[in-house]
Design an enzyme around this catalytic site. Structure first.
Site, PDB file in Angstrom:
ATOM      1  N   GLU A   1      29.078 -22.643  13.278  1.00 24.60           N
ATOM      2  CA  GLU A   1      30.264 -23.469  12.994  1.00 24.60           C
ATOM      3  C   GLU A   1      31.464 -22.606  12.610  1.00 24.60           C
ATOM      4  O   GLU A   1      32.007 -22.708  11.507  1.00 24.60           O
ATOM      5  CB  GLU A   1      29.935 -24.483  11.910  1.00 24.60           C
ATOM      6  CG  GLU A   1      28.859 -25.465  12.349  1.00 24.60           C
ATOM      7  CD  GLU A   1      28.590 -26.598  11.360  1.00 24.60           C
ATOM      8  OE1 GLU A   1      28.882 -26.433  10.169  1.00 24.60           O
ATOM      9  OE2 GLU A   1      28.094 -27.651  11.793  1.00 24.60           O
TER      10      GLU A   1
ATOM     11  N   GLU B   1      22.297 -28.529  16.254  1.00 23.71           N
ATOM     12  CA  GLU B   1      22.165 -29.258  14.988  1.00 23.71           C
ATOM     13  C   GLU B   1      22.493 -30.721  15.224  1.00 23.71           C
ATOM     14  O   GLU B   1      23.515 -31.041  15.836  1.00 23.71           O
ATOM     15  CB  GLU B   1      23.134 -28.739  13.916  1.00 23.71           C
ATOM     16  CG  GLU B   1      22.733 -27.438  13.289  1.00 23.71           C
ATOM     17  CD  GLU B   1      23.622 -27.071  12.114  1.00 23.71           C
ATOM     18  OE1 GLU B   1      24.078 -27.981  11.386  1.00 23.71           O
ATOM     19  OE2 GLU B   1      23.861 -25.864  11.931  1.00 23.71           O
TER      20      GLU B   1
HETATM   21  C1  BG6 Z   1      26.016 -28.045   9.265  1.00 23.53           C
HETATM   22  C2  BG6 Z   1      25.564 -26.685   8.764  1.00 23.53           C
HETATM   23  O1  BG6 Z   1      27.363 -28.155   9.154  1.00 23.53           O
HETATM   24  O2  BG6 Z   1      25.569 -29.153   8.571  1.00 23.53           O
HETATM   25  C3  BG6 Z   1      24.210 -26.697   8.097  1.00 23.53           C
HETATM   26  O3  BG6 Z   1      25.581 -25.737   9.806  1.00 23.53           O
HETATM   27  C4  BG6 Z   1      24.110 -27.881   7.195  1.00 23.53           C
HETATM   28  O4  BG6 Z   1      24.015 -25.473   7.436  1.00 23.53           O
HETATM   29  C5  BG6 Z   1      24.275 -29.156   8.015  1.00 23.53           C
HETATM   30  O5  BG6 Z   1      22.962 -27.924   6.419  1.00 23.53           O
HETATM   31  C6  BG6 Z   1      24.132 -30.438   7.226  1.00 23.53           C
HETATM   32  O6  BG6 Z   1      24.985 -30.417   6.130  1.00 23.53           O
HETATM   33  P1  BG6 Z   1      24.445 -30.701   4.659  1.00 23.53           P
HETATM   34  O7  BG6 Z   1      25.602 -30.484   3.772  1.00 23.53           O
HETATM   35  O8  BG6 Z   1      23.946 -32.089   4.674  1.00 23.53           O
HETATM   36  O9  BG6 Z   1      23.365 -29.693   4.440  1.00 23.53           O
END
Ligand code: BG6
Length: 487
Positions: A191, A385
């Site tokens: 990201e 993701e």
């Molecule tokens: C993404 C990141 O933006 O979101 C991850 O690359 C992150 O590292 C994921 O864990 C979810 O976000 P959060 O804050 O719920 O962990």
């Protein structure tokens, strides 16, 4: 003819990041990283989303003097460092073809400035990757996922300084050399666009170290260094491992206009253009003219060396990866109810439901994102993701019935399939947090994403035992049938 399965050899799997799973923050020579000073938050307030989430030199100092992991959950992770074999075996049981992991830079170079790497750190990842190879799980390795050495943040204000770029390139070369026979798919920066939203976490920029009024300029300077670093790592990869592939990674922040009022449409266009800026550089190799104009109007001056633009042009990425969790809505009207998620804020969309953490669920938005990105860039893509953070309940018999998670994935997989059927070259999918891990934003453990439950609470109590949720069996079947079971 359209088949009801995904493309042959579709890379189904899951994704993690070192700082959110490994733990072992101060052993075997690992240096302290920016993640190790990140404290627990019960949730992020809307106001925090567009800021730095409160990092100060005082807080950093206090964290550096504190030897415990009590207030710093990322220091303990889920103990993947010691339990990776058990976890990989569970991933294999689900049928994973691939697993995305990251390498903690400070495990290899504790302060970031050393010339010689820490052998114990190198050995850990070698063992991990060798075990993956044994299990026939293809690694996707991220070089930078919110875990740079803290020393570089304090001494150089992180990526503001070009020296940090040189240190990163050195780190990249060392790990590429060591793992080139084990890794085909690399990602440079997780990201990369998030430098704008959390400059400390992503790029080690500390607000107090930025002269007043210069913060935004420093963010763009840091980004420029990361773009060039990514290209230089790509250049090296091509030289020593010609069959390997380097990808970029974008937070896909798909934004809709709140109304068809041209003012809303214009504001939305600008939001989306800004989101594309990062992939425009990494895929097309050029700063887009509208962005250059914007920087000029804001009086932002990026210092570049003569060869930088040519390096960006010559060493673009082989594939595009992105995260997708939700969509946003944009309006010129500031009085409308807001909705936040993944460190961004938009206008609440009345047509969408939200997760326990308020992130708006929008599977069709994933299809739209795939179509938009493929139309714009036309290169192979992978979703690295996607998922929903939720509170899970363990029943008396130890089972976890997470039908909400199954529903979320099902809808998103169907959207992916539709995009593929409409011509998108999508070669894989790794769900975020395939095993419960520490949240990046809040450092909570209770915000669970996994198919595998980890017995640990927000305070770090628990046996760390792994349990299979209902979604574990469901995802296994999806992979086994290559998506046919979705029908
Ligand atoms: C993404 C990141 O933006 O979101 C991850 O690359 C992150 O590292 C994921 O864990 C979810 O976000 P959060 O804050 O719920 O962990």
């Amino acid at each position: 003819m359209i088949k009801n399965t995904f493309p042959e050899n579709f890379m189904w799997g899951g994704a993690t990041a070192a700082n959110q799973v490994e733990g072992a923050w101060n052993i075997d020579g690992k240096g302290i990283s920016v993640a190790d000073v990140d404290t627990y938050k019960s949730n992020l307030a809307l106001d925090d989303y567009e800021g730095h989430v409160g990092v100060t030199l005082d807080k950093i100092q206090k964290a550096m003097e504190d030897p415990s992991d009590k207030d710093y959950p990322k220091r303990r992770g889920i103990d993947f460092y010691h339990r990776y074999k058990e976890d990989l075996a569970l991933f294999k049981e689900m049928g994973f073809k691939t697993l995305r992991v990251s390498i903690a830079w400070s495990r290899i170079f504790p302060t970031g400035e050393e010339q010689e790497p820490n052998e114990k750190g190198l050995k850990f990842y070698e063992d991990l990757l060798t075990e993956m190879q044994r299990l026939d799980i293809e690694p996707i390795v991220t070089l930078s996922h919110y875990e740079m050495p803290l020393h570089l943040a304090v001494k150089y204000n992180g990526w503001e300084d070009r020296k940090v770029m040189d240190y990163f390139v050195h780190f990249s070369k060392v790990v590429i050399d060591r793992y080139k026979d084990l890794v085909t798919y690399w990602l440079s920066f997780n990201e990369i666009d998030s430098v704008e939203r959390h400059p400390f976490k992503t790029a080690g920029i500390i607000p107090e170290q930025c002269p007043p009024g210069k913060e935004e300029e420093i963010v763009y300077q840091a980004l420029h260094h990361q773009f060039v670093a990514s290209s230089l790592a790509t250049k090296y990869l091509r030289e020593v491992s010609p069959n390997a592939k380097m990808g970029c990674m974008l937070t896909k922040l798909t934004t809709y206009p709140n109304t068809c009022k041209p003012e809303d449409v214009e504001a939305t266009f600008k939001k989306n253009t800004l989101n594309y800026f990062f992939t425009d550089i990494q895929v097309k190799g050029e700063y887009p003219p509208l962005i250059l104009n914007m920087l000029e109007r804001k009086n932002i001056n990026i210092k570049m060396e003569e060869q930088d633009l040519q390096i960006l042009k010559d060493y673009t990425v082989d594939y595009l990866s992105f995260s997708y969790y939700m969509s946003l809505t944009e309006s010129k009207d500031n009085s409308l109810e807001k909705s936040a998620g993944n460190t961004v804020v938009g206008v609440k969309n009345p047509y969408l439901e939200s997760t326990d953490w308020g992130w708006q669920i929008d599977p069709l938005g994933l299809k739209i994102s795939l179509l938009e990105l493929y139309d714009r860039y036309g290169i192979p893509m992978i979703i690295v993701e996607n998922g929903m953070g939720a509170k899970d309940e363990v029943e008396a018999d130890g089972s976890i019935h997470d039908q909400y998670r199954i529903d979320y994935f099902k809808a998103h997989f169907k959207a992916m399939k539709e995009a593929i059927d409409e011509g998108v070259d999508l070669f894989g999918y790794t769900s975020w947090g395939c095993i419960d891990l520490i949240s990046a934003g809040t450092s909570q453990m209770s915000k669970r994403y996994g198919f595998i439950y980890v017995d640990q609470d927000d305070e770090g109590n628990g046996t760390l035992e792994r349990r299979k949720k209902d979604s574990f069996y469901w995802y296994k079947e999806v992979i086994e049938t290559n998506g046919a079971s979705l029908d």
